[in-house]
Design a protein around this motif. Structure first.
Motif, PDB file in Angstrom:
ATOM      1  N   THR A 168       9.645  -0.225  -4.582  1.00 37.08           N
ATOM      2  CA  THR A 168      10.438  -0.974  -3.624  1.00 37.08           C
ATOM      3  C   THR A 168      11.445  -1.802  -4.398  1.00 37.08           C
ATOM      4  O   THR A 168      11.133  -2.341  -5.448  1.00 37.08           O
ATOM      5  N   GLU A 169      12.636  -1.884  -3.849  1.00 33.45           N
ATOM      6  CA  GLU A 169      13.663  -2.705  -4.469  1.00 33.45           C
ATOM      7  C   GLU A 169      13.138  -4.136  -4.584  1.00 33.45           C
ATOM      8  O   GLU A 169      12.547  -4.664  -3.649  1.00 33.45           O
ATOM      9  N   GLU A 170      13.354  -4.749  -5.720  1.00 35.42           N
ATOM     10  CA  GLU A 170      12.802  -6.080  -6.001  1.00 35.42           C
ATOM     11  C   GLU A 170      13.256  -7.111  -4.970  1.00 35.42           C
ATOM     12  O   GLU A 170      12.459  -7.930  -4.512  1.00 35.42           O
ATOM     13  N   SER A 171      14.528  -7.067  -4.584  1.00 34.31           N
ATOM     14  CA  SER A 171      15.029  -8.044  -3.609  1.00 34.31           C
ATOM     15  C   SER A 171      14.358  -7.853  -2.247  1.00 34.31           C
ATOM     16  O   SER A 171      14.041  -8.826  -1.560  1.00 34.31           O
ATOM     17  N   GLN A 172      14.104  -6.606  -1.876  1.00 39.16           N
ATOM     18  CA  GLN A 172      13.422  -6.329  -0.609  1.00 39.16           C
ATOM     19  C   GLN A 172      11.976  -6.831  -0.672  1.00 39.16           C
ATOM     20  O   GLN A 172      11.481  -7.448   0.265  1.00 39.16           O
ATOM     21  N   TYR A 173      11.311  -6.565  -1.788  1.00 38.45           N
ATOM     22  CA  TYR A 173       9.936  -7.023  -1.967  1.00 38.45           C
ATOM     23  C   TYR A 173       9.873  -8.551  -1.877  1.00 38.45           C
ATOM     24  O   TYR A 173       9.015  -9.093  -1.184  1.00 38.45           O
ATOM     25  N   LYS A 174      10.777  -9.227  -2.569  1.00 28.39           N
ATOM     26  CA  LYS A 174      10.767 -10.694  -2.573  1.00 28.39           C
ATOM     27  C   LYS A 174      11.013 -11.266  -1.178  1.00 28.39           C
ATOM     28  O   LYS A 174      10.386 -12.247  -0.787  1.00 28.39           O
ATOM     29  N   ALA A 175      11.912 -10.666  -0.413  1.00 27.35           N
ATOM     30  CA  ALA A 175      12.196 -11.143   0.944  1.00 27.35           C
ATOM     31  C   ALA A 175      10.962 -11.004   1.837  1.00 27.35           C
ATOM     32  O   ALA A 175      10.607 -11.936   2.576  1.00 27.35           O
ATOM     33  N   ILE A 176      10.306  -9.864   1.762  1.00 28.66           N
ATOM     34  CA  ILE A 176       9.104  -9.635   2.576  1.00 28.66           C
ATOM     35  C   ILE A 176       7.977 -10.551   2.106  1.00 28.66           C
ATOM     36  O   ILE A 176       7.227 -11.089   2.915  1.00 28.66           O
ATOM     37  N   HIS A 177       7.877 -10.746   0.799  1.00 27.56           N
ATOM     38  CA  HIS A 177       6.847 -11.616   0.242  1.00 27.56           C
ATOM     39  C   HIS A 177       7.059 -13.060   0.704  1.00 27.56           C
ATOM     40  O   HIS A 177       6.104 -13.742   1.105  1.00 27.56           O
ATOM     41  N   ARG A 178       8.296 -13.544   0.666  1.00 24.50           N
ATOM     42  CA  ARG A 178       8.580 -14.917   1.122  1.00 24.50           C
ATOM     43  C   ARG A 178       8.236 -15.095   2.602  1.00 24.50           C
ATOM     44  O   ARG A 178       7.682 -16.110   3.000  1.00 24.50           O
ATOM     45  N   LYS A 179       8.582 -14.108   3.396  1.00 23.52           N
ATOM     46  CA  LYS A 179       8.266 -14.167   4.833  1.00 23.52           C
ATOM     47  C   LYS A 179       6.751 -14.205   5.043  1.00 23.52           C
ATOM     48  O   LYS A 179       6.252 -14.935   5.893  1.00 23.52           O
TER      49      LYS A 179
ATOM     50  N   THR B 248       0.808  -1.225   0.000  1.00 25.41           N
ATOM     51  CA  THR B 248       0.000   0.000   0.000  1.00 25.41           C
ATOM     52  C   THR B 248       0.838   1.270   0.000  1.00 25.41           C
ATOM     53  O   THR B 248       0.274   2.360  -0.089  1.00 25.41           O
ATOM     54  N   ALA B 249       2.157   1.133   0.080  1.00 19.09           N
ATOM     55  CA  ALA B 249       3.019   2.325   0.165  1.00 19.09           C
ATOM     56  C   ALA B 249       2.947   3.186  -1.084  1.00 19.09           C
ATOM     57  O   ALA B 249       3.077   4.395  -1.013  1.00 19.09           O
ATOM     58  N   GLY B 250       2.744   2.562  -2.238  1.00 19.12           N
ATOM     59  CA  GLY B 250       2.657   3.330  -3.467  1.00 19.12           C
ATOM     60  C   GLY B 250       3.997   3.821  -3.981  1.00 19.12           C
ATOM     61  O   GLY B 250       4.054   4.603  -4.909  1.00 19.12           O
TER      62      GLY B 250
ATOM     63  N   ASN C 262      -8.295  -2.659  -6.054  1.00 26.90           N
ATOM     64  CA  ASN C 262      -7.623  -3.715  -5.305  1.00 26.90           C
ATOM     65  C   ASN C 262      -7.121  -3.215  -3.953  1.00 26.90           C
ATOM     66  O   ASN C 262      -7.180  -3.936  -2.956  1.00 26.90           O
ATOM     67  N   LEU C 263      -6.646  -1.967  -3.906  1.00 28.01           N
ATOM     68  CA  LEU C 263      -6.193  -1.404  -2.637  1.00 28.01           C
ATOM     69  C   LEU C 263      -7.357  -1.212  -1.667  1.00 28.01           C
ATOM     70  O   LEU C 263      -7.203  -1.418  -0.462  1.00 28.01           O
TER      71      LEU C 263
ATOM     72  N   HIS D 173      -2.640 -12.428  -0.367  1.00 31.77           N
ATOM     73  CA  HIS D 173      -1.627 -12.972  -1.273  1.00 31.77           C
ATOM     74  C   HIS D 173      -2.079 -12.842  -2.728  1.00 31.77           C
ATOM     75  O   HIS D 173      -1.306 -12.403  -3.593  1.00 31.77           O
ATOM     76  N   ILE D 174      -3.310 -13.185  -2.992  1.00 32.92           N
ATOM     77  CA  ILE D 174      -3.843 -13.086  -4.359  1.00 32.92           C
ATOM     78  C   ILE D 174      -3.877 -11.622  -4.809  1.00 32.92           C
ATOM     79  O   ILE D 174      -3.462 -11.293  -5.919  1.00 32.92           O
ATOM     80  N   LYS D 175      -4.351 -10.750  -3.937  1.00 27.35           N
ATOM     81  CA  LYS D 175      -4.406  -9.316  -4.275  1.00 27.35           C
ATOM     82  C   LYS D 175      -3.002  -8.765  -4.532  1.00 27.35           C
ATOM     83  O   LYS D 175      -2.825  -7.866  -5.353  1.00 27.35           O
ATOM     84  N   SER D 176      -2.014  -9.301  -3.839  1.00 29.84           N
ATOM     85  CA  SER D 176      -0.652  -8.802  -4.011  1.00 29.84           C
ATOM     86  C   SER D 176      -0.171  -8.993  -5.445  1.00 29.84           C
ATOM     87  O   SER D 176       0.542  -8.136  -5.974  1.00 29.84           O
ATOM     88  N   PHE D 177      -0.553 -10.097  -6.076  1.00 28.35           N
ATOM     89  CA  PHE D 177      -0.150 -10.324  -7.464  1.00 28.35           C
ATOM     90  C   PHE D 177      -0.791  -9.293  -8.396  1.00 28.35           C
ATOM     91  O   PHE D 177      -0.144  -8.801  -9.315  1.00 28.35           O
ATOM     92  N   HIS D 178      -2.035  -8.957  -8.121  1.00 27.79           N
ATOM     93  CA  HIS D 178      -2.718  -7.942  -8.929  1.00 27.79           C
ATOM     94  C   HIS D 178      -2.025  -6.595  -8.773  1.00 27.79           C
ATOM     95  O   HIS D 178      -1.698  -5.940  -9.765  1.00 27.79           O
ATOM     96  N   ILE D 179      -1.815  -6.203  -7.517  1.00 27.84           N
ATOM     97  CA  ILE D 179      -1.239  -4.882  -7.250  1.00 27.84           C
ATOM     98  C   ILE D 179       0.191  -4.799  -7.776  1.00 27.84           C
ATOM     99  O   ILE D 179       0.557  -3.840  -8.461  1.00 27.84           O
TER     100      ILE D 179
END
Length: 153
Positions: A58-69, A53-55, A128-129, A95-101
């Protein structure tokens, strides 16, 4: 009953007292452990929610780490909140909405879109938000009873 019989009762009574204290301590430690694991799920959800929701980019590696967690926390919630819990269902919706956003954001950043397509994309992201905000409120409500430590059973 004489005093000798009373003296014989003291060791078993002391042992029973120690056993009771140990049982209560173990029970409290178990409650604390479950509470901490549930709170970690809540923290993972909040971090993921905030990044979605930050808009901002975000760095891709940071996003992926938070997403995996978040994915690990979502799966743990399936088992940690008991049968028929809605928390897991709502986390799955997040999780599903995250793919859309995320998909909309990536397309807007890296795609060659017309202004009309960008407007439509923006409209979809906002929808979606809004749904994500509603899901967030539902999760907060459901977690109240699990995160109030005084009420944990």
């Amino acid at each position: 009953m004489n005093w000798l019989e009373l003296v014989r009762l003291i060791p078993p009574a002391v042992i029973a007292g120690f056993a009771f204290v140990q049982w209560r301590t173990s029970r409290t430690n178990l409650r604390l452990g479950i509470y901490q694991r549930r709170f970690q799920i809540y923290e993972s959800f909040l971090m993921f929610y905030q990044i979605l929701t930050a808009g901002e980019v975000t760095e891709e590696s940071q996003y992926k780490a938070i997403h995996r967690k978040f994915i690990a926390a979502k799966q743990e919630a399936k088992y940690l909140f008991g049968k028929n819990n809605k928390i897991y269902e709502y986390l799955e919706k997040v999780h599903i909405k995250s793919f859309h956003i995320k998909g909309f954001h990536d397309q807007a950043l890296h795609g060659t879109l017309t202004n009309e397509q960008k407007a439509e994309l923006h409209k979809n992201v906002l929808a979606n938000l809004q749904e994500l905000q509603h899901i967030h409120e539902q999760i907060e409500h459901l977690l109240e009873k699990y995160l109030d430590f005084s009420e944990i059973q």
